[in-house]
Design an enzyme around this catalytic site. Structure first.
Site, PDB file in Angstrom:
ATOM      1  N   TYR A  90       0.853  -1.190   0.000  1.00  9.65           N
ATOM      2  CA  TYR A  90       0.000   0.000   0.000  1.00  9.65           C
ATOM      3  C   TYR A  90       0.890   1.242   0.000  1.00  9.65           C
ATOM      4  O   TYR A  90       1.333   1.703   1.040  1.00  9.65           O
ATOM      5  CB  TYR A  90      -0.925   0.032   1.221  1.00  9.65           C
ATOM      6  CG  TYR A  90      -1.833  -1.159   1.387  1.00  9.65           C
ATOM      7  CD1 TYR A  90      -2.137  -2.017   0.331  1.00  9.65           C
ATOM      8  CD2 TYR A  90      -2.403  -1.445   2.627  1.00  9.65           C
ATOM      9  CE1 TYR A  90      -2.972  -3.105   0.506  1.00  9.65           C
ATOM     10  CE2 TYR A  90      -3.247  -2.533   2.808  1.00  9.65           C
ATOM     11  CZ  TYR A  90      -3.521  -3.364   1.746  1.00  9.65           C
ATOM     12  OH  TYR A  90      -4.351  -4.447   1.929  1.00  9.65           O
ATOM     13  N   HIS A 128       0.554 -12.069   1.500  1.00  8.64           N
ATOM     14  CA  HIS A 128      -0.533 -11.337   0.847  1.00  8.64           C
ATOM     15  C   HIS A 128      -1.218 -12.165  -0.238  1.00  8.64           C
ATOM     16  O   HIS A 128      -2.449 -12.144  -0.371  1.00  8.64           O
ATOM     17  CB  HIS A 128       0.027 -10.041   0.249  1.00  8.64           C
ATOM     18  CG  HIS A 128      -0.966  -8.938   0.143  1.00  8.64           C
ATOM     19  ND1 HIS A 128      -0.612  -7.615   0.138  1.00  8.64           N
ATOM     20  CD2 HIS A 128      -2.318  -8.936   0.030  1.00  8.64           C
ATOM     21  CE1 HIS A 128      -1.690  -6.857   0.033  1.00  8.64           C
ATOM     22  NE2 HIS A 128      -2.736  -7.643  -0.049  1.00  8.64           N
ATOM     23  N   SER A 162     -12.935  -5.944   3.279  1.00 10.90           N
ATOM     24  CA  SER A 162     -14.040  -5.419   2.461  1.00 10.90           C
ATOM     25  C   SER A 162     -15.397  -5.964   2.910  1.00 10.90           C
ATOM     26  O   SER A 162     -16.199  -6.403   2.081  1.00 10.90           O
ATOM     27  CB  SER A 162     -13.808  -5.731   0.972  1.00 10.90           C
ATOM     28  OG  SER A 162     -12.672  -5.070   0.500  1.00 10.90           O
ATOM     29  N   PRO A 163     -15.698  -5.933   4.223  1.00  9.23           N
ATOM     30  CA  PRO A 163     -17.004  -6.418   4.679  1.00  9.23           C
ATOM     31  C   PRO A 163     -18.158  -5.535   4.213  1.00  9.23           C
ATOM     32  O   PRO A 163     -19.321  -5.931   4.327  1.00  9.23           O
ATOM     33  CB  PRO A 163     -16.872  -6.403   6.205  1.00  9.23           C
ATOM     34  CG  PRO A 163     -15.871  -5.324   6.478  1.00  9.23           C
ATOM     35  CD  PRO A 163     -14.883  -5.419   5.342  1.00  9.23           C
ATOM     36  N   LEU A 164     -17.809  -4.356   3.663  1.00 10.26           N
ATOM     37  CA  LEU A 164     -18.833  -3.452   3.127  1.00 10.26           C
ATOM     38  C   LEU A 164     -18.902  -3.538   1.602  1.00 10.26           C
ATOM     39  O   LEU A 164     -19.379  -2.616   0.938  1.00 10.26           O
ATOM     40  CB  LEU A 164     -18.570  -2.012   3.576  1.00 10.26           C
ATOM     41  CG  LEU A 164     -18.452  -1.825   5.087  1.00 10.26           C
ATOM     42  CD1 LEU A 164     -18.220  -0.362   5.432  1.00 10.26           C
ATOM     43  CD2 LEU A 164     -19.695  -2.345   5.795  1.00 10.26           C
ATOM     44  N   GLY A 165     -18.436  -4.669   1.054  1.00 10.19           N
ATOM     45  CA  GLY A 165     -18.565  -4.891  -0.382  1.00 10.19           C
ATOM     46  C   GLY A 165     -17.886  -3.837  -1.218  1.00 10.19           C
ATOM     47  O   GLY A 165     -18.417  -3.414  -2.240  1.00 10.19           O
ATOM     48  N   GLY A 181     -17.635  -0.831  -0.654  1.00 10.33           N
ATOM     49  CA  GLY A 181     -18.402   0.407  -0.639  1.00 10.33           C
ATOM     50  C   GLY A 181     -19.837   0.257  -1.094  1.00 10.33           C
ATOM     51  O   GLY A 181     -20.672   1.120  -0.808  1.00 10.33           O
TER      52      GLY A 181
END
Length: 339
Positions: free
Chosen positions: A67, A136, A216-219, A221
């Site tokens: 990152y 990773h 990414s549990p919120l898809g 975004g």
């Protein structure tokens, strides 16, 4: 506020105590050359988010050397300066970075590279130990046994506390776990992305006593409810390169999002909170990413939401297992996923 507001649990079976929810830090920095992953980032606000997370008991920070490269680890170093012992730092290696700090985008899991990568991460993080160190992505040219043996050496040397893998298959998990206990596997997982269920990976983790860290549990975004059309993504937002966010597929996915949003509204919570509560109800550790304190607080509040069996069934019926949502990465990145 005390460290106990959101509760603690043991991740996997090997003793690493973590909060109920972690903080994904990827979006807090862009990449060298000016590309921002999720729109423009502000370092001062990002650091205040990390400090607020500690106040609320969310002291697990998730990052990676790629990152930036390195920009994210360096930001975290500035944020935790003087408070290192109060944070749990998880970082990842594997995407090869050359001696000039440029990403080659090849995966390198050789013993030599493991040792090189950890020294760089320790330096950039401003610490002498990493709590949880992940591979990773799987290096297809290097046996996982070699990579994990090198990672285990880091534990013996006191540079790393626990080791994990990211986006790997059940077969790889079994082979790795025979070399040294794996504490956690990090994979994309949300009500919007359940391929690790259909691949049997969650069953493997439960059988071996390995924790699932859901990124990414919120898809990406979608489940924030803030994406209503393609133009909501900035021109340099990397999601524009994901099939899941393109053309007709985006329109189909937004129909599902509206149904989830309606359910959240009925319950008096945000769609983000509903999505996080679902991951928690499944027994996993979500690490939603944010760079703003107000969204962090909203995400942490989701840890107090209890979903009934009926709630879970209703939510899962909106997006049944096997629903075609489009690929979550471009073709080259999908090839790096070991499933």
């Amino acid at each position: 506020m005390t460290m106990n507001n959101i509760g603690q649990s043991v991740l996997g079976s090997w003793g690493l105590e973590v909060p109920t929810i972690g903080l994904g830090c990827m979006g807090m920095t862009g990449f060298a050359g000016g590309s921002d992953l999720y729109g423009a980032a502000d370092e001062t606000v990002a650091i205040s988010t990390i400090h607020r997370a500690l106040e609320l008991g969310c002291n697990l920070l998730d990052t990676a050397d790629i990152y930036g490269p390195y920009l994210n680890e360096q930001l975290i170093a500035r944020a935790i300066n003087g408070k290192r012992s109060q944070y749990i730092i998880a970082t990842k290696f594997g995407y090869e970075i050359d001696d000039e700090g440029q990403a080659t985008w090849q995966i390198n899991g050789t013993k030599q590279y493991v040792k090189k990568a950890v020294e760089r991460s320790l330096r950039h993080l401003g610490t002498d130990y990493i709590d949880l160190y992940y591979l990773h992505r799987l290096d297809p040219k290097t046996p996982i046994e070699e990579t994990v043996e090198a990672m285990a050496d880091l534990i013996r040397e006191g540079k790393v506390g626990y080791i994990g893998l990211s986006e790997v298959s059940s077969e790889t998990i079994h082979r790795a776990h025979q070399i040294h206990p794996i504490t956690a596997v990090q994979s994309e997982y949300s009500i919007f992305e359940r391929s690790i269920e259909t691949a049997g990976i969650i069953d493997t983790l439960q059988k071996l006593g390995i924790g699932l860290v859901a990124y990414s549990p919120l898809g990406r975004g979608y489940l924030t409810g803030n994406i209503t059309k393609a133009d909501d993504l900035s021109a340099d937002d990397f999601r524009r390169h994901m099939p899941r966010f393109q053309g007709e597929q985006l329109e189909k996915n937004l129909v599902l999002v509206r149904k989830i949003t309606a359910m959240a509204t009925e319950k008096g919570i945000t769609p983000s909170q509903l999505a996080i509560a679902w991951v928690l109800a499944k027994g996993h550790l979500p690490i939603p990413g944010t760079k703003r304190p107000e969204y962090l607080e909203q995400n942490i509040a989701a840890t107090a939401i209890q979903l009934s069996g009926e709630d879970i069934n209703r939510l899962e019926s909106i997006i049944p297992l096997g629903t075609d949502l489009g690929d979550r990465y471009d073709a080259a990145s999908m090839n790096n996923i070991d499933q």
